[in-house]
Design a protein around this motif. Structure first.
Motif, short mmCIF file in Angstrom:
data_model
loop_
_atom_site.label_atom_id
_atom_site.label_comp_id
_atom_site.label_asym_id
_atom_site.label_seq_id
_atom_site.Cartn_x
_atom_site.Cartn_y
_atom_site.Cartn_z
N LYS A 72 0.48 -2.92 -1.08
CA LYS A 72 0.07 -4.39 -1.30
C LYS A 72 -1.02 -4.51 -2.03
CE LYS A 72 -2.09 -3.73 3.39
NZ LYS A 72 -2.28 -2.25 3.35
N ASP A 107 10.75 -4.45 -8.15
CA ASP A 107 9.90 -3.48 -7.53
C ASP A 107 8.89 -3.09 -8.54
OD1 ASP A 107 11.38 -1.98 -9.34
OD2 ASP A 107 11.54 -0.29 -8.12
N SER A 120 11.59 -4.46 0.81
CA SER A 120 10.13 -4.64 0.23
C SER A 120 9.49 -3.54 -0.15
CB SER A 120 9.68 -5.33 1.53
OG SER A 120 10.27 -6.46 1.87
N PRO A 127 8.57 -8.91 -5.43
CA PRO A 127 9.11 -9.11 -3.97
C PRO A 127 10.06 -7.79 -3.46
CG PRO A 127 10.20 -10.24 -5.81
CD PRO A 127 9.20 -9.62 -6.59
N GLY A 128 10.42 -6.94 -4.42
CA GLY A 128 11.02 -5.91 -3.94
C GLY A 128 12.39 -5.88 -4.71
#
Length: 103
Positions: free
Chosen positions: A68, A16, A64, A53-54
């Protein structure tokens, strides 16, 4: 004679983590007075450069990130891991550490 090509390094954050470029320091006030660079405040705004990616929870589900690439974010005054890529200073933050997103 050998010719060296400039290398472009890239960094893909894991889990994250969010890669952020802080805004430029203010060196001139609104009244036109120039400030010494050591007395300027660290900017608390930045731009998201890359997103991991999370994070996975205990059951293995991937969550997620809400940010962005290209988002403008509000950063804490302290924190983050300083990363230098091709003479460009950036910071790695966990998504939880980022305070907010500008619209």
């Amino acid at each position: 004679m050998f010719r060296t090509l400039p290398t472009m390094r890239s960094l893909a954050p894991l889990a994250d983590r969010i890669l952020v470029r802080r805004g430029a320091k203010e060196v001139q006030t609104a009244g036109g007075i120039y400030l010494p660079t050591d007395k300027t405040k660290v900017p608390n705004e930045g731009e998201v450069i890359a997103v991991g990616p999370g994070m996975r929870d205990v059951s293995g589900n991937l969550h997620s990130p809400t940010l962005k690439t290209g988002d403008k974010v509000l950063l804490p005054e302290y924190g983050g891991t300083k990363v230098t890529i091709d003479d460009d200073e950036m910071f790695l933050f966990r998504e939880d550490d980022i305070l907010g997103k500008f619209d």
